[in-house]
Scaffold this motif. Sequence first.
Motif, mmCIF file in Angstrom:
data_model
loop_
_atom_site.group_PDB
_atom_site.id
_atom_site.type_symbol
_atom_site.label_atom_id
_atom_site.label_comp_id
_atom_site.label_asym_id
_atom_site.label_seq_id
_atom_site.Cartn_x
_atom_site.Cartn_y
_atom_site.Cartn_z
ATOM 1 N N ASP A 54 25.257 15.018 52.927
ATOM 2 C CA ASP A 54 26.332 15.674 53.655
ATOM 3 C C ASP A 54 27.541 14.764 53.850
ATOM 4 O O ASP A 54 28.665 15.228 53.915
ATOM 5 N N ILE A 55 27.345 13.461 53.936
ATOM 6 C CA ILE A 55 28.441 12.526 54.169
ATOM 7 C C ILE A 55 28.967 12.001 52.836
ATOM 8 O O ILE A 55 28.214 11.478 52.023
ATOM 9 N N LEU A 56 30.262 12.170 52.616
ATOM 10 C CA LEU A 56 30.907 11.650 51.409
ATOM 11 C C LEU A 56 31.612 10.344 51.744
ATOM 12 O O LEU A 56 32.297 10.253 52.765
ATOM 13 N N THR A 57 31.436 9.365 50.900
ATOM 14 C CA THR A 57 32.164 8.106 51.042
ATOM 15 C C THR A 57 33.091 8.000 49.848
ATOM 16 O O THR A 57 32.647 7.801 48.722
ATOM 17 N N ILE A 69 33.776 11.335 55.211
ATOM 18 C CA ILE A 69 33.879 12.666 55.799
ATOM 19 C C ILE A 69 32.670 13.481 55.378
ATOM 20 O O ILE A 69 31.969 13.130 54.434
ATOM 21 N N LYS A 70 32.448 14.571 56.087
ATOM 22 C CA LYS A 70 31.384 15.482 55.699
ATOM 23 C C LYS A 70 31.843 16.299 54.497
ATOM 24 O O LYS A 70 33.026 16.586 54.361
ATOM 25 N N GLU A 71 30.889 16.669 53.671
ATOM 26 C CA GLU A 71 31.211 17.465 52.490
ATOM 27 C C GLU A 71 31.867 18.785 52.881
ATOM 28 O O GLU A 71 32.783 19.263 52.211
ATOM 29 N N LYS A 107 36.300 13.367 40.263
ATOM 30 C CA LYS A 107 35.591 14.496 39.655
ATOM 31 C C LYS A 107 34.241 14.047 39.099
ATOM 32 O O LYS A 107 33.249 14.760 39.193
ATOM 33 N N GLU A 108 34.191 12.848 38.545
ATOM 34 C CA GLU A 108 32.928 12.317 38.031
ATOM 35 C C GLU A 108 31.971 11.957 39.161
ATOM 36 O O GLU A 108 30.769 12.172 39.056
ATOM 37 N N GLU A 109 32.507 11.418 40.252
ATOM 38 C CA GLU A 109 31.664 10.987 41.359
ATOM 39 C C GLU A 109 31.131 12.163 42.177
ATOM 40 O O GLU A 109 29.981 12.166 42.598
ATOM 41 N N PHE A 110 31.961 13.161 42.396
ATOM 42 C CA PHE A 110 31.580 14.328 43.204
ATOM 43 C C PHE A 110 31.640 15.569 42.321
ATOM 44 O O PHE A 110 32.674 16.225 42.219
#
Length: 156
Positions: A54-57, A69-71, A107-110
């Motif tokens: 849920d947490i994006l870094t 932040i949260k997704e 885009k590659e990471e997420f």
Amino acid sequence: MTGTFALYKSPLISGGYTFLQWNTEIMMKAAIVNLTVLSIARSYLIKLIPAKKDILTIKGDNKLDILKIKESELICVSNAQNYVEIFYINSNTLHSKLIRTSLKNLKEEFNFLLQVHRSHLINPSHFKSWKDSNSIYLTQMELPVSKTFDKELLAS
């Protein structure tokens, strides 16, 4: 430990060691075996528990370019030359942050982000509706959609 030693000395077991002997001969060896088994079990159990997704870094090229932040709060990412501008919601207000990285890297990471324009990635959960064939409404935002990427948005 004293309770266990009292049980050991009780008529039920009637052990022959003194407290010091019992501590070194029995308890220390048991502790070494138990700690080894627990550490191995813990290393395998950690692999079974899924990580919090849920947490994006989001990290940039600079050391201090970090955004956590949260997704569900991420709305979209827009290209700004050598930077990307990340739009997100915090306490029902729209915020943005510039981070030095590329749209391609994000885009590659997420991989949940959808590209709707050569300069914009969106979080599909914030897609509200189409304004017309060339633009869409997101949560508190409006973005253009290019004909190259509109099929990807329609498919999702």
